[in-house]
Scaffold this motif. Structure first.
Motif, PDB file in Angstrom:
ATOM      1  N   GLU A 189       0.816  -1.212   0.000  1.00 51.33           N
ATOM      2  CA  GLU A 189       0.000   0.000   0.000  1.00 51.33           C
ATOM      3  C   GLU A 189       0.856   1.273   0.000  1.00 51.33           C
ATOM      4  N   HIS A 190       2.090   1.183   0.447  1.00 52.46           N
ATOM      5  CA  HIS A 190       2.899   2.385   0.608  1.00 52.46           C
ATOM      6  C   HIS A 190       3.258   3.085  -0.694  1.00 52.46           C
ATOM      7  N   PRO A 191       3.641   2.368  -1.778  1.00 47.08           N
ATOM      8  CA  PRO A 191       4.016   3.090  -3.002  1.00 47.08           C
ATOM      9  C   PRO A 191       2.944   4.060  -3.486  1.00 47.08           C
ATOM     10  N   ALA A 192       1.669   3.665  -3.461  1.00 49.07           N
ATOM     11  CA  ALA A 192       0.607   4.546  -3.945  1.00 49.07           C
ATOM     12  C   ALA A 192       0.526   5.815  -3.103  1.00 49.07           C
ATOM     13  N   LEU A 193       0.697   5.682  -1.791  1.00 49.93           N
ATOM     14  CA  LEU A 193       0.654   6.848  -0.913  1.00 49.93           C
ATOM     15  C   LEU A 193       1.866   7.748  -1.144  1.00 49.93           C
ATOM     16  N   LEU A 194       3.020   7.140  -1.336  1.00 49.73           N
ATOM     17  CA  LEU A 194       4.250   7.914  -1.485  1.00 49.73           C
ATOM     18  C   LEU A 194       4.289   8.689  -2.797  1.00 49.73           C
ATOM     19  N   LEU A 195       3.633   8.182  -3.842  1.00 44.85           N
ATOM     20  CA  LEU A 195       3.676   8.844  -5.149  1.00 44.85           C
ATOM     21  C   LEU A 195       3.057  10.232  -5.119  1.00 44.85           C
ATOM     22  N   GLU A 196       2.253  10.530  -4.095  1.00 43.60           N
ATOM     23  CA  GLU A 196       1.625  11.843  -4.007  1.00 43.60           C
ATOM     24  C   GLU A 196       2.610  12.936  -3.601  1.00 43.60           C
ATOM     25  N   LEU A 197       3.795  12.559  -3.127  1.00 44.81           N
ATOM     26  CA  LEU A 197       4.765  13.536  -2.638  1.00 44.81           C
ATOM     27  C   LEU A 197       5.643  14.057  -3.779  1.00 44.81           C
ATOM     28  N   PRO A 198       6.205  15.258  -3.640  1.00 46.35           N
ATOM     29  CA  PRO A 198       6.951  15.914  -4.753  1.00 46.35           C
ATOM     30  C   PRO A 198       8.380  15.411  -4.892  1.00 46.35           C
ATOM     31  N   TRP A 199       8.546  14.192  -5.370  1.00 48.80           N
ATOM     32  CA  TRP A 199       9.879  13.589  -5.434  1.00 48.80           C
ATOM     33  C   TRP A 199      10.782  14.241  -6.466  1.00 48.80           C
ATOM     34  N   SER A 200      10.237  15.057  -7.375  1.00 52.92           N
ATOM     35  CA  SER A 200      11.073  15.720  -8.386  1.00 52.92           C
ATOM     36  C   SER A 200      11.769  16.960  -7.832  1.00 52.92           C
ATOM     37  N   LEU A 201      11.522  17.259  -6.552  1.00 52.23           N
ATOM     38  CA  LEU A 201      12.192  18.388  -5.905  1.00 52.23           C
ATOM     39  C   LEU A 201      13.211  17.883  -4.899  1.00 52.23           C
ATOM     40  N   PRO A 202      14.363  18.551  -4.763  1.00 51.44           N
ATOM     41  CA  PRO A 202      15.265  18.209  -3.668  1.00 51.44           C
ATOM     42  C   PRO A 202      14.521  18.364  -2.339  1.00 51.44           C
ATOM     43  N   LEU A 203      14.862  17.543  -1.381  1.00 54.27           N
ATOM     44  CA  LEU A 203      14.118  17.500  -0.122  1.00 54.27           C
ATOM     45  C   LEU A 203      14.072  18.864   0.566  1.00 54.27           C
ATOM     46  N   VAL A 250      12.392   2.648   0.133  1.00 52.92           N
ATOM     47  CA  VAL A 250      13.559   3.364  -0.372  1.00 52.92           C
ATOM     48  C   VAL A 250      13.263   3.697  -1.832  1.00 52.92           C
ATOM     49  N   LEU A 251      13.544   4.950  -2.225  1.00 55.92           N
ATOM     50  CA  LEU A 251      13.267   5.421  -3.579  1.00 55.92           C
ATOM     51  C   LEU A 251      14.586   5.746  -4.276  1.00 55.92           C
ATOM     52  N   THR A 252      14.789   5.171  -5.433  1.00 54.20           N
ATOM     53  CA  THR A 252      15.998   5.409  -6.212  1.00 54.20           C
ATOM     54  C   THR A 252      15.601   5.907  -7.599  1.00 54.20           C
ATOM     55  N   GLY A 253      16.593   6.431  -8.334  1.00 51.71           N
ATOM     56  CA  GLY A 253      16.332   6.895  -9.698  1.00 51.71           C
ATOM     57  C   GLY A 253      15.540   8.186  -9.771  1.00 51.71           C
ATOM     58  N   ARG A 254      15.601   9.017  -8.746  1.00 50.48           N
ATOM     59  CA  ARG A 254      14.883  10.291  -8.766  1.00 50.48           C
ATOM     60  C   ARG A 254      15.552  11.280  -9.717  1.00 50.48           C
ATOM     61  N   THR A 255      14.730  12.094 -10.377  1.00 47.70           N
ATOM     62  CA  THR A 255      15.245  13.164 -11.241  1.00 47.70           C
ATOM     63  C   THR A 255      14.395  14.412 -11.028  1.00 47.70           C
ATOM     64  N   ASP A 256      14.977  15.568 -11.321  1.00 45.95           N
ATOM     65  CA  ASP A 256      14.193  16.806 -11.214  1.00 45.95           C
ATOM     66  C   ASP A 256      13.456  17.066 -12.519  1.00 45.95           C
ATOM     67  N   ALA A 257      12.792  18.218 -12.600  1.00 50.98           N
ATOM     68  CA  ALA A 257      11.973  18.522 -13.780  1.00 50.98           C
ATOM     69  C   ALA A 257      12.809  18.592 -15.060  1.00 50.98           C
ATOM     70  N   ALA A 258      14.098  18.904 -14.932  1.00 54.34           N
ATOM     71  CA  ALA A 258      14.972  18.988 -16.108  1.00 54.34           C
ATOM     72  C   ALA A 258      15.640  17.655 -16.425  1.00 54.34           C
ATOM     73  N   GLY A 259      15.323  16.614 -15.645  1.00 50.94           N
ATOM     74  CA  GLY A 259      15.909  15.302 -15.878  1.00 50.94           C
ATOM     75  C   GLY A 259      17.234  15.087 -15.185  1.00 50.94           C
ATOM     76  N   GLU A 260      17.668  16.043 -14.368  1.00 53.28           N
ATOM     77  CA  GLU A 260      18.921  15.894 -13.641  1.00 53.28           C
ATOM     78  C   GLU A 260      18.718  14.958 -12.448  1.00 53.28           C
ATOM     79  N   PRO A 261      19.700  14.094 -12.167  1.00 56.66           N
ATOM     80  CA  PRO A 261      19.524  13.117 -11.080  1.00 56.66           C
ATOM     81  C   PRO A 261      19.473  13.775  -9.701  1.00 56.66           C
ATOM     82  N   LEU A 262      18.653  13.208  -8.842  1.00 50.73           N
ATOM     83  CA  LEU A 262      18.554  13.611  -7.441  1.00 50.73           C
ATOM     84  C   LEU A 262      18.945  12.424  -6.566  1.00 50.73           C
ATOM     85  N   GLU A 263      19.335  12.715  -5.329  1.00 50.32           N
ATOM     86  CA  GLU A 263      19.724  11.638  -4.421  1.00 50.32           C
ATOM     87  C   GLU A 263      18.540  10.740  -4.082  1.00 50.32           C
TER      88      GLU A 263
END
Length: 420
Positions: free
Chosen positions: A11-25, A88-101
């Motif tokens: 159930e957690h992935p669906a809840l987590l997808l609502e958060l703004p992962w494309s922004l640095p924390l 744990v979330l991997t492969g994050r990128t920002d709006a320009a496609g640049e990798p995030l931690e």
């Protein structure tokens, strides 16, 4: 590479997808954050809301994020007090496609406090001794399980109230290692790191004026070693008793139970001439009273809370007409209800106590005045207040009177919510 989520619950992935992962924390908007006190961390950490969950999100590189996630899952399986890993979330990128931690997501430990928030008002030395006790117990439990922390400190620990004491939880496992068994050298290295870290943290507090003037930071750093050594010795030492004095072994086991530990195995050897017995306990299971209370009542509490509630439960059971005096007590190490009438079984009486005493008493305290206290801590404080008022009145004033006085005179001034 697309963002990937590894989670402990489907159930957690669906809840987590609502958060703004494309922004640095550190750029997350305030409307998705929860304003809770945070400790010092080498990484960016934020509290956020995901559905009904309050989560802690820590930003770090992919490899350590995955490693810490697995270590926290291992500690959970071992029953060690640590924060609960959710994803744990991997492969994050920002709006320009640049990798995030990558980010590690854990469940916020309700009612917990980082040590710095506990020093916002000057902490008494007696309270600091209780923090050292809690941290020593946590470190011993980790070492018994074969876990070398590698960075034991106040900053990497969360504390929860536990019936007048504190329970300590590991919050950062990034430097940890899990082994089948730790060597004395590994344990001593962990302990020495704890001493240095704690002294340094207290020196920082002293420099900021947040430390009680009677507290010596270096002395308190050494205190963790003293308390750890005493507990480790009690839990692991070999005892030699005269032959025939087997009640000494039972007494030792009871003493270990009083410390909150169970003996999973024991090794007993007779001397060559038969005049002595050597007893070596294998203590691997902590939470003795927790398990007793959970089995009897279904209440899941901290260890000291469980001990206090079991004592109150036993006192209440003795007042019941259908209580069988010969039945094993609730806190008995080996207990069986065989041979007793259904109504007199400890489990039956225990559930009646939960229904008729524990729950109504806790519900009498208005939710807005409870702060971050869980039900077991509320009940403990009510029992403490009842004892205080009864001592002053020189007779038992009863739980109802204690609850009314506690709500009217104690809670409004003493409690402020730690969580929204």
């Amino acid at each position: 590479m697309a963002m990937q989520i590894s989670a402990t619950n489907p159930e957690h992935p669906a809840l987590l997808l609502e958060l703004p992962w494309s922004l640095p924390l550190q750029e997350w908007p305030e409307d998705c954050l929860v304003p809770l006190p945070r400790g010092i961390s080498r990484h960016v950490v934020r509290y956020a809301r995901a559905g009904t969950e309050i989560i802690a999100v820590k930003e770090l590189a992919e490899r350590p994020a995955l490693r810490e996630y697995e270590l926290l899952r291992d500690l959970d399986r071992l029953g060690i007090p640590a924060v609960d890993p959710l994803a744990v979330l991997t492969g994050r990128t920002d709006a320009a496609g640049e990798p995030l931690e990558s980010v590690l997501v854990t469940r916020h430990l309700r009612g917990s406090m980082p040590y710095r928030s506990m020093f916002e008002t000057t902490m008494r030395p007696e309270t600091m001794h209780r923090l050292m006790d809690a941290l020593a117990v946590l470190l011993v439990r980790l070492h018994l399980a074969g876990f070398a922390w590698g960075d034991c400190s106040l900053s990497n620990t969360l504390f929860r109230r536990d019936a007048g004491a504190y329970a300590a939880y590991l919050v950062d496992a990034e430097t940890g290692e899990l082994h089948p068994r730790l060597s004395p050298g590994q344990r001593e290295y962990d302990l020495d790191l704890a001493r240095v870290n704690i002294s340094g943290e207290l020196l920082d507090l002293e420099a900021s004026g947040a430390l009680h003037p009677s507290v010596d930071p270096v002395e308190f750093g050494h205190e963790i070693c003293t308390r750890y050594d005493g507990l480790w010795q009690e839990l692991t030492r070999t005892s030699v008793y005269p032959a025939g004095k087997y009640h000494y072994i039972e007494r030792r086991i009871r003493r270990l139970n009083d410390l909150g530990f169970d003996v999973a195995e024991m090794q007993i050897e007779h001397s060559a001439n038969g005049d002595s017995v050597t007893f070596v306990p294998k203590v691997v299971d902590a939470g003795h009273h927790q398990r007793q209370l959970l089995r009897l009542t279904g209440l899941d509490t901290e260890e000291n809370q469980a001990r206090r509630l079991l004592n109150d439960l036993e006192s209440w059971m003795a007042t019941q007409e259908d209580y069988a005096p010969g039945a094993p007590p609730a806190s008995s190490r080996l207990h069986s209800a065989k041979g007793y009438p259904e109504a007199a079984r400890p489990e039956v009486l225990a559930h009646r106590w939960v229904r008729d005493v524990f729950r109504p008493t806790v519900r009498a305290v208005p939710p807005g005045l409870r702060g971050a206290m869980d039900p077991a801590e509320i009940y403990h404080e009510l029992l403490e207040h009842r004892w205080y008022l009864s001592e002053r009145a020189q007779h038992d004033i009863g739980l109802d009177t204690a609850v009314a006085d506690y709500i009217a005179n104690v809670l409004p001034e003493a409690r402020a919510p730690l969580e929204p």
